[in-house]
Design an enzyme around this catalytic site. Sequence first.
Site, PDB file in Angstrom:
ATOM      1  N   SER B   5       0.805  -1.220   0.000  1.00 31.60           N
ATOM      2  CA  SER B   5       0.000   0.000   0.000  1.00 31.60           C
ATOM      3  C   SER B   5       0.836   1.267   0.000  1.00 31.60           C
ATOM      4  O   SER B   5       0.346   2.322  -0.353  1.00 31.60           O
ATOM      5  CB  SER B   5      -0.946  -0.003   1.197  1.00 31.60           C
ATOM      6  N   LYS B  52       0.314   4.897   6.929  1.00 27.71           N
ATOM      7  CA  LYS B  52      -0.302   5.678   5.857  1.00 27.71           C
ATOM      8  C   LYS B  52       0.181   7.120   5.927  1.00 27.71           C
ATOM      9  O   LYS B  52       0.836   7.528   6.887  1.00 27.71           O
ATOM     10  CB  LYS B  52      -1.829   5.672   5.991  1.00 27.71           C
TER      11      LYS B  52
END
Lengths: 201, 133
Positions: B5, B52
Site C-alpha cells: 500500500s 499511511k
Amino acid sequence: MFSLLTSIRRTWLYRKTWPYIYWLPTVYLIADFFQLKTINGRSMQPTLNPDSSRWKDTVLFSKYAIRVTHDYRRDDIVLLRSPEDPNHLLIKRIVALEGDTVQTLPPYPIREVVIPKGHVWVEGDEHFVSDDSNHFGPVSRGLIESKLLAIIWPPERFGPADEVTRRDKKGMENEERRRKFRRSRVNISEVDQLSQPQPPN
Amino acid sequence: MTGPSMLPTFAIEGEIVIEDVITYRLFPDSIKRGDLVVAKSPVEPDTTIVCKRVIGLPGDIVCVDPTGEYAPTSEYIKVPEGHIWISGDNASFSRDSRTYGPVPKGLIIGRVLARVWPLRSFTIFRNPTTTIE
C-alpha cells in the site's frame, strides 16, 4: 571475575535491594495491566456513581482482557478514548459487536445501523445524559483501552459492577428492564466475520 | 514493513523503520498533513497496524475518492473533530480512509522517522508538503 561477583553479593546494599529489583518487572506488568481509576461524571448512572452514594466510585480496570486476549462481549463496561477528542476517556457499555444490527436512539440520524467490521456500538446506561454512539456512531475497537472488572470503593458497593446494582430489589428490576431494552434493540449476526477473506491493507 | 500500500515510499517487504512514539504522545497536535503515521487499523484493531500518509486534519474538506475505485462517490466531506484522513501512497492497492472513512486520532501510534534497513536506502522521512497560501 567470579570473586568480584561474590563480593558484590555479600555487600549490604546488594542484599537489601536485590529482592526489589528482582520483582520490579512483575510489579510493572501487573500495574500496567490492572489499573485503579476513579469515575467522574454521570453517564454510567445508576450502575456507577449512583446519586445514593456519597463517594465517587473507584473501580478496577483490566487492560489484559483487551490487549492480550481481545475479549469483547456485549454488556461489558469498557474504558475508551473518545473518537471526538483523543485526550478524553469515556466509560460506556458495549451494546453491539461487529455485524450486529442496532436500532439507534434519537440524536442519531439513521434508524438502523449495521456495525461495520472492527467496530462496536457503545452506550451509557442513561443514554439521555450520555455522549455515546448515538452521537458519534460506531467506534473502532482499537479505541477501547480496558475493561471494568469490579468496584473497589466505597466498601458497601464492593464487587463486580452488574452484581452490585442487582443487590437490592429495585435496582435489580431497573437493571433487568434496561438489559431487556438493550437486547431488544440489537439483532445479533450469525456470520463469523473473522473468517472472511481480507483485502490488502 | 509488509504490504504494497505504501509503494513507492516503502518496498513491499524487507524494510525496517524507526517510529517516533514519544512526540505524538506528548504533543498530539504535532501531526501535520503529509506526515507518515503508524496507526491501528480501524477495521482490524487487534491484529493489524497500518502505515499511511496524513491527507486531512480535523476541519479540512477532502475528496472521498478522487479515483472513484473504492468509494462509490467522489463527494467532498469535512473531516470531523478528533479525526484525520489517511491514505496510502499506492492508491490502487491500498485500503485507507476511502474505504473506512476518517480515522479517530486515538488510533494513531506514532510517526515514521527513518528507514534503517536496507542500509543503502537509509532515509530520514521529512514532510514533503509545501503550503500554498
